[in-house]
Design a protein around this motif. Structure first.
Motif, PDB file in Angstrom:
ATOM      1  N   VAL A 677      92.477 -47.069  84.254  1.00 49.25           N
ATOM      2  CA  VAL A 677      93.342 -46.166  85.020  1.00 49.25           C
ATOM      3  C   VAL A 677      93.245 -46.557  86.484  1.00 49.25           C
ATOM      4  O   VAL A 677      92.160 -46.649  87.044  1.00 49.25           O
ATOM      5  CB  VAL A 677      92.869 -44.708  84.854  1.00 49.25           C
ATOM      6  N   ASN A 701      98.212 -46.684  83.944  1.00 50.38           N
ATOM      7  CA  ASN A 701      97.226 -46.629  82.871  1.00 50.38           C
ATOM      8  C   ASN A 701      97.392 -47.863  81.992  1.00 50.38           C
ATOM      9  O   ASN A 701      98.386 -47.999  81.287  1.00 50.38           O
ATOM     10  CB  ASN A 701      97.466 -45.340  82.060  1.00 50.38           C
ATOM     11  N   SER A 703      94.890 -48.729  79.853  1.00 46.99           N
ATOM     12  CA  SER A 703      93.896 -48.613  78.801  1.00 46.99           C
ATOM     13  C   SER A 703      94.598 -48.297  77.491  1.00 46.99           C
ATOM     14  O   SER A 703      95.828 -48.221  77.416  1.00 46.99           O
ATOM     15  CB  SER A 703      92.928 -47.493  79.154  1.00 46.99           C
ATOM     16  N   ASP A 706      95.760 -42.297  76.258  1.00 44.37           N
ATOM     17  CA  ASP A 706      96.635 -41.619  77.215  1.00 44.37           C
ATOM     18  C   ASP A 706      95.817 -40.845  78.226  1.00 44.37           C
ATOM     19  O   ASP A 706      94.720 -40.373  77.922  1.00 44.37           O
ATOM     20  CB  ASP A 706      97.542 -40.602  76.486  1.00 44.37           C
ATOM     21  N   VAL A 707      96.384 -40.726  79.388  1.00 46.00           N
ATOM     22  CA  VAL A 707      95.782 -39.886  80.427  1.00 46.00           C
ATOM     23  C   VAL A 707      96.625 -38.613  80.504  1.00 46.00           C
ATOM     24  O   VAL A 707      97.841 -38.669  80.668  1.00 46.00           O
ATOM     25  CB  VAL A 707      95.801 -40.618  81.786  1.00 46.00           C
ATOM     26  N   THR A 708      95.956 -37.462  80.348  1.00 49.56           N
ATOM     27  CA  THR A 708      96.711 -36.201  80.378  1.00 49.56           C
ATOM     28  C   THR A 708      96.127 -35.267  81.428  1.00 49.56           C
ATOM     29  O   THR A 708      95.000 -35.469  81.885  1.00 49.56           O
ATOM     30  CB  THR A 708      96.649 -35.504  79.021  1.00 49.56           C
ATOM     31  N   THR A 731     101.160 -36.789  82.916  1.00 51.72           N
ATOM     32  CA  THR A 731     100.682 -37.595  81.783  1.00 51.72           C
ATOM     33  C   THR A 731     101.065 -39.044  82.024  1.00 51.72           C
ATOM     34  O   THR A 731     102.206 -39.337  82.382  1.00 51.72           O
ATOM     35  CB  THR A 731     101.340 -37.121  80.480  1.00 51.72           C
ATOM     36  N   ALA A 734      99.476 -44.575  77.406  1.00 54.38           N
ATOM     37  CA  ALA A 734      98.596 -45.741  77.398  1.00 54.38           C
ATOM     38  C   ALA A 734      99.378 -47.029  77.478  1.00 54.38           C
ATOM     39  O   ALA A 734     100.603 -47.050  77.370  1.00 54.38           O
ATOM     40  CB  ALA A 734      97.765 -45.713  76.113  1.00 54.38           C
ATOM     41  N   TYR A 762      91.489 -35.542  85.407  1.00 55.64           N
ATOM     42  CA  TYR A 762      92.375 -35.846  84.275  1.00 55.64           C
ATOM     43  C   TYR A 762      91.548 -35.942  83.004  1.00 55.64           C
ATOM     44  O   TYR A 762      90.318 -35.984  83.044  1.00 55.64           O
ATOM     45  CB  TYR A 762      93.165 -37.142  84.500  1.00 55.64           C
ATOM     46  N   ASP A 763      92.228 -35.980  81.880  1.00 52.78           N
ATOM     47  CA  ASP A 763      91.581 -36.151  80.584  1.00 52.78           C
ATOM     48  C   ASP A 763      91.905 -37.534  80.059  1.00 52.78           C
ATOM     49  O   ASP A 763      93.063 -37.949  80.028  1.00 52.78           O
ATOM     50  CB  ASP A 763      92.114 -35.117  79.568  1.00 52.78           C
ATOM     51  N   HIS A 764      90.874 -38.221  79.645  1.00 49.48           N
ATOM     52  CA  HIS A 764      91.059 -39.599  79.184  1.00 49.48           C
ATOM     53  C   HIS A 764      90.086 -39.838  78.055  1.00 49.48           C
ATOM     54  O   HIS A 764      88.896 -39.557  78.207  1.00 49.48           O
ATOM     55  CB  HIS A 764      90.789 -40.544  80.370  1.00 49.48           C
TER      56      HIS A 764
END
Lengths: 784, 149
Positions: A677, A701, A703, A706-708, A731, A734, A762-764
């Motif tokens: 990220v 992103n 990776s 997903d980044v949320t 969001t 990926a 963020y959430d990853h």
């Protein structure tokens, strides 16, 4: 455990010994005999509850009493059990839980005393239902009671069965009920018939059991039995077409019964306000309706009778009106003679003029059903229907609206629209959406002229713009686009409307589109149909800019305004004041066009979503316009792909840079990377405002996950002002999915050194990440 | 088809309730308050039929008590309207000038009167006479009523 007087209850052994009840229990233990306290009577409990001043007090009283009741149930006191259960049922009705009384119901039903049975069955009806397994336990008791031959008891049992009987119970008890159908006593037979109705609903296969007795039951003279039988036959017919065919044979008999009822003299026993047994009449009429539907022969048999009922019923009181109403419904549903249908519609028309609102309500409802099949007949009552629109009663005005919309046709459209538009202005908010869409639909189908159509839509948009459906905008733009001769008129009117009010989004969108398309006509200033108005370019631009800046404007609306500005840039070529020119550092080929771009590029930079230049081929082709429309209005977040066209005067637009080149481009900076990220900053210093720095933060992103819930916050030193615009999303998909961009505006009038601290959350990969860091290596050009 | 039958007073206290379809107990109180609110918000000049969710409510006011019947749309509204009055007249005969107090105290009697028209089908043939009253007696709580056993 303390009883009401505070004396300690007996040892646990006593209680255990006497749980489960039984006749001998109360005489067993001397200890217990001493402790027995008379329980509250139901009346006293009600007095106490009524005496409670607050909700909390009432709850306290009830909880205390429930504890006593529970204790009493546990002890199994059979003498007072029915009283306890009665109190419990009262409490249940008030809304408190009473499930612990279920077993007591069973015991009471099993008892031999009538007082017990009565309360027990009542409790079963209220507390037991088929979702609890306990209900099956009363099947045996009911069976015994049904075969005992004591009428009140049989009555109770039948009542309970018909209220809460489940499918299994019905199957088990069907033979008993069938036997009771042919008993001599009308009291029990009535109830048995109704129980049969319930059984058929629960277990349709039982129809075969209950179908044969019906024919015989119809010969009875007792009204209760007749009524029950008719209900039973109705139920049978509704469930099976075979039964329907079977019962067509009894139509003559039904007709006979109804005729006797109607022509019978005044009989005190069964008449209400001079009408003999209206309930039975209504039920027979309903059955006739079911039997006569789609069946010529039956319908013919009924025709005379229906006419007779319709003309002879006394309509001064509600009972008569109820019968008449049912008659009308029947006439409408069967294959009746034409004369009869006219009669029905006239009756409904008469109802509409009645002062009693109930009657008007049912009339409006029925006319709505009729309007498809007997349109011309209903048309005659149009004026009255329109009157009903003015009602203050919400139920009535809703019905009147539906009916009015159904009555609009090409000959009365102008008058009706006037009425409906007046209604739209004053109607309650929940009806607005329906009214607006109804008007628009009707206008589309029946518009006499295009100009009228446009006027109508305009009026709807100004009055109730927020309530129209989404496609109204597209429809209107298509309509205006197609009406060549009305362009000038439309754009003038829309401009005026927009100038007054920019809050109604659909109106603003259409107006912006129109101004963009036909701005030249607007500025040309002459239009035969309305008074001439001198409109300046500047006013138009100012208005569009106001729309862009307004917080009330949706992104789609902003898209429309932007597009309009861009179109104007190609269509306007008047002279401009020097001040406008000054803002622009570079003057390319045509002054005004470049000027428009600078203005619009400033807007573009200020908006978080950057809309690129959607090019368009030159004016007139409608289809292309619509494409552009879809592109602009559809999704400003994801701009439509550029379509470079070799079209005439537009090449210079392509050549001109979208954004005037900054004095020296500041290099981008990558400030953060973690597990694929990345966060990049790009800097813009608009030359016309040296204190302003625009930073675009881009999160990408690369990776596999997903980044949320991505949130980026920033802080700057106190001498600077920071403004964060809304991000394009939160969001990042990926593998290089669409990045999030966010714009920061930093005002640095004192040219203080720039420092920037960022906080990311963020959430990853199913983990929440939080990072706080200061951005190093900020380029000097960003603040000097 | 009748879905429910309520007698609620102006303060929102339920005096009698009978549901013909199972409704959870906590939903009942909610339903009753909403129903009484919509009835109270209407004036005398408005019609007695209200559309509420997927029912139709037919209500009549007697002094401080509202009798509300919830039906689905296969019913003849005016017949139900008449039925409500019929019901009240039977009670009137039984109690000689029935009042809300009677309803509070003798609600178990009222449940007994359901036996006049068991189940959700309105089957009352309109005996507003001794016939109806006699049937009430069978359901009454008073021990030793005539005609038992």
């Amino acid at each position: 455990m303390l009883n009401r007087k505070g004396r300690r209850w007996g040892a646990d052994a006593c209680v255990v010994g006497f749980s489960g009840g039984g006749v001998g229990a109360e005489f067993g233990d001397p200890l217990r005999e001493r402790m027995v306290v008379p329980s509250l009577k139901l009346q006293d409990l009600i007095e106490e509850i009524r005496g409670a001043k607050t909700q909390a007090q009432e709850r306290e009283v009830i909880q205390k009493e429930c504890a006593h009741i529970r204790a009493s149930f546990r002890d199994g006191d059979p003498v007072h059990r029915h009283r306890q259960l009665a109190k419990l049922l009262y409490v249940h009705m008030l809304g408190y839980p009473a499930h612990f009384g279920q077993m007591e119901c069973l015991k009471l039903i099993a008892s031999s005393r009538f007082t017990d049975k009565r309360v027990g069955y009542l409790g079963a009806m209220l507390l037991l239902d088929e979702r609890h397994d306990a209900h099956l336990l009363i099947t045996n008791s009911i069976k015994n009671d049904l075969s005992q031959g004591i009428q009140p008891v049989q009555g109770l049992a039948l009542c309970t069965l018909s209220t809460m009987g489940s499918a299994e119970m019905c199957r088990d008890l069907a033979p008993e009920v069938e036997k009771l159908l042919l008993q001599p006593s009308p009291y029990v037979r009535k109830k048995a018939i109704l129980t049969a109705v319930h059984m058929i609903r629960k277990v349709p296969e039982l129809s075969s059991v209950f179908l044969p007795p019906c024919a015989q039951l119809l010969h009875e003279r007792h009204h209760g039995i007749l009524l029950g039988t008719i209900t039973l036959i109705t139920e049978l017919c509704e469930r099976s077409p075979a039964a329907l065919r079977h019962f067509r044979k009894v139509v003559p008999q039904l007709v006979h019964i109804l005729r006797t009822l109607v022509t019978m003299g005044y009989s005190t026993e069964h008449s209400i306000s001079g009408v003999s047994d209206p309930f039975l009449q209504v039920q027979i009429l309903r059955l006739l309706r079911i039997l006569g539907r789609n069946h010529e022969e039956s319908s013919e048999t009924m025709n005379d009778l229906l006419a007779q009922v319709a003309t002879n019923t006394d309509t001064s009181r509600n009972a008569g009106n109820a019968v008449l109403f049912e008659t009308v419904l029947t006439i409408m549903d069967i294959r009746s003679a034409a004369g009869l249908r006219v009669l029905a519609v006239n009756i409904l028309g008469r109802f509409l003029l009645n002062s009693d609102r109930n009657i008007r309500y049912v009339a409006l409802t029925s006319l709505l059903r009729l309007v498809q099949s007997d349109h011309s007949a209903v048309q005659r009552h149009r004026p009255t229907v329109v009157e009903c629109l003015r009602e203050t009663d919400a139920s009535l005005s809703r019905r009147a609206l539906e009916l009015s919309l159904a009555l609009v046709n090409s000959s009365n459209v102008r008058a009706m629209m006037q009425e409906l538009q007046a209604f739209l202005e004053s109607c309650p908010p929940d009806l607005r959406a329906d009214c607006a869409s109804g008007i628009l639909l009707a206008a589309e189908r029946f518009a006499p002229t295009k100009r009228w159509h446009i006027d109508t839509i305009l009026h709807v948009l100004t009055t109730a713009g927020t309530h129209v459906r989404d496609d109204a905008v597209a429809n209107l733009t298509q309509l205006i686009g197609g009406a060549q001769e009305l362009h000038a008129y439309s754009v003038r009117r829309l401009y005026n409307a927009l100038a007054e009010d920019i809050s109604q989004q659909p109106l603003v969108q259409v107006a912006a589109w129109c101004i963009g398309e036909y701005g030249d006509l607007l500025l040309a200033g002459n239009c035969e149909e309305i008074e001439p108005l001198q409109v300046d370019e500047e006013e138009v631009l100012a208005l569009l800019e106001k729309v862009l800046q307004s917080h009330m404007s949706l992104p789609a609306t902003r898209g429309y305004a932007l597009t309009a500005l861009m179109k104007l840039s190609t269509r306007l070529c008047g002279d401009n004041k020097a001040a406008i020119l000054e803002k622009m550092p570079l003057v390319e080929r045509d002054g005004p066009q470049a000027d428009e771009e600078a203005k619009e590029s400033k807007e573009a930079a200020q908006l978080s979503e950057a809309a690129p230049v959607p090019t368009e081929p030159q004016a007139s082709q409608l289809l292309d316009l619509l494409d552009l429309l879809d592109g602009a209005s559809g999704d400003v977040q994801h701009p439509p792909p550029l379509d470079p066209s070799p079209g005439g005067a537009l090449i210079h637009l392509l050549d001109l840079p979208c954004v005037p080149p900054p004095p020296a481009p500041i290099p981008d900076l990558k400030v953060f990377e973690r597990e694929g990220v990345q966060l990049n900053l790009s800097f813009i210093r608009p030359p016309e405002n040296p204190a302003l720095l625009l930073i675009t933060v881009t999160a990408t992103n690369f990776s596999e996950g997903d980044v949320t819930h991505f949130i980026c916050q920033a802080a700057v030193p106190k001498s600077l002002q920071l403004q964060l615009q809304a991000p394009s999303g939160n969001t990042v998909p990926a593998r290089g999915g669409l990045p999030i961009t966010q714009l920061f505006r930093i005002l640095n009038p004192n040219k203080a050194p720039l420092r920037l601290k960022l906080r990311l959350t963020y959430d990853h990969f199913h983990q929440s990440v939080q990072e706080i860091f200061e951005v190093n290596n900020l380029p000097v050009e960003s603040w000097q | 088809m009748i879905k429910f039958f309520l007698m609620v007073n102006k303060q929102g206290q339920t005096r009698l309730s009978k549901y013909y379809e199972h409704v959870d107990i906590n939903k009942r109180t909610l339903l009753e308050t909403e129903v009484i609110k919509s009835c109270l918000s209407r004036s005398n000049e408005q019609c007695s039929f209200i559309e509420y969710k997927d029912f139709k409510l037919i209500y009549r006011q007697y002094a401080a008590l509202f009798i509300v019947v919830g039906v689905n749309d296969t019913e003849n509204e005016m017949a139900i309207y008449e039925f409500i009055h019929n019901f009240v007249e039977v009670l009137d005969e039984y109690f000689s000038r029935v009042s809300e107090l009677d309803v509070s105290f003798f609600n178990t009697v009222f449940h007994g009167t359901w036996q006049m028209h068991s189940g959700p089908y309105q089957t009352r043939s309109c005996s507003v006479t001794q016939a109806g009253v006699q049937r009430c007696d069978h359901g009454s709580l008073h021990p030793g009523s005539p005609g038992l056993k």
